[in-house]
Design a protein around this motif. Structure first.
Motif: not given
Length: 380
Positions: A148-151, A30-32, A194-201, A178-182
């Motif tokens: 929005x979290x996975x490994x 999960x995010x940190x 449907x299209x997908x928008x990930x806000x904080x992947x 690239x985007x899901x790194x940060x």
């Protein structure tokens, strides 16, 4: 990133595994985030461990990932009835909503009411913490389902084949990686859904791969040119070929049980509601981290070891603090300040990776064999 007297770790609610220094280490699923002078970084990492065939990568990898897989199976078994009931209830309501929409005289209020019911009940899915050999579109969809979290933890490094265009006519597609790194916002347009928008992947990557596979990845200009490769920590364990025994060394029951308990402890951290918990650094930790920051600055100056590898070195301080936050969670909760001892442990790991980064990024790994042989003869 500027030096500061205030380092704040924003702590995750769950965790999964990663490989650092050739050893299993826990990494947030999960995010940190960690804040340094107003600049924050998430607590996920990208790592690659490179070893030749016959070094028992797979057996080691499967041993340390087993508790993660067991947790996922157990979680899904416990919640299977809830997931099935949720799907059935949503299917009934969705059928009613579609019927209302397609009727000759659509009842707008009824449609709104049914839509609100679907929204209020939410959607339950089976838990996934790890995916392999996944296309960028499939990865985005799985991240959408998994908050929005996975490994991507794999002992083959097959994700490089996918990224190189195995399923897209040779066209590399690394945007989501690239985007899901940060945690940058990412939108993917889909033809069938449907299209997908990930806000904080946020994505965690932990790969074990063979030198030839690694060479292919390092030779891909899109990987290096767009900054994908410099996001990684690297590990090149020494070869054990010729020194192995027919039976693997036993892991003590105490070490095994402690490891399993640690994995489950991190995985069971509750998801935060509202503000994410914060860990503040002790004064000793702040001083040590500032010293490491200055060390990295010196390495990027003319004549420094990273003079020509600034892109990797510039990201290293953030990786060091991430490691510190991860190590902290293995022993303490968020109310305890990050100690100097933990900060020093993180710095030691980070410094250990520096020489491995030089090996990975200096071109040594992708030199033609005749060049390597010539160097060997000169050195000998």
């Amino acid at each position: 990133m500027n030096e500061t007297k205030e380092n704040i770790c924003r702590i995750p609610v769950s965790a999964t595994m990663q490989i650092i220094n050739g050893e299993p280490v826990m990494v947030a699923a999960e995010y940190a985030e960690i804040s340094n002078s107003g600049h924050s970084e998430p607590l996920n990492l990208y790592t690659i461990t490179v070893a030749s065939p016959g070094e028992r990568k797979s057996s080691s990898f499967h041993k340390f990932i087993e508790p993660l897989e067991s947790y996922v199976k157990r979680y899904n078994a416990i919640h299977s009835v809830d997931i099935q009931n949720n799907k059935a209830e949503r299917a009934v309501i969705e059928k009613q909503r579609q019927k209302a929409i397609n009727s000759k005289n659509p009842d707008i209020e009824k449609i709104k009411e049914l839509s609100a019911q679907l929204n209020d009940m939410g959607e339950l899915h089976e838990l996934k913490l790890n995916v392999k050999d996944v296309t960028p579109e499939a990865l985005a969809w799985e991240m959408h389902l998994q908050n929005e979290r996975i490994g991507i933890l794999d002992d083959e490094g097959s994700v490089f084949d996918v990224l190189s265009g195995l399923y897209s006519n040779g066209q590399a597609n690394i945007n989501i990686f690239l985007e899901a790194y940060d945690g940058s916002q990412y939108t993917i347009l889909r033809r069938t859904r449907e299209s997908i928008t990930l806000n904080n992947p946020l994505l965690t990557i932990g790969l074990m791969t063979q030198p030839s596979h690694f060479d292919d990845a390092m030779s891909n200009r899109q990987f290096s040119g767009r900054g994908f490769i410099p996001r990684f920590l690297f590990s090149f364990p020494g070869s054990k070929a010729g020194y192995q025994k027919i039976a693997n060394g036993d892991i003590s029951d105490i070490a095994s049980n402690n490891y399993i308990r640690l994995v489950n402890k991190l995985l069971e951290m509750p998801y935060p509601v509202g503000t994410v918990p914060l860990i503040t650094c002790s004064a000793e930790a702040e001083v040590l981290l500032e010293q490491y920051f200055q060390h990295l600055q010196d390495t990027m100056k003319p004549g420094g070891m990273f003079e020509n590898l600034k892109e990797w070195a510039a990201k290293q301080f953030a990786r060091c603090i991430k490691i510190a936050g991860i190590l902290h969670l293995c022993e303490h909760d968020t109310a305890v300040k990050l100690s100097g001892k933990t900060a020093m442990s993180a710095i030691n790991i980070a410094m250990w990776t520096e020489n491995h980064a030089l090996k990975a990024l200096s071109g040594e790994m992708t030199e033609p064999q005749e060049v390597k042989d010539a160097k060997y003869i000169l050195i000998a």
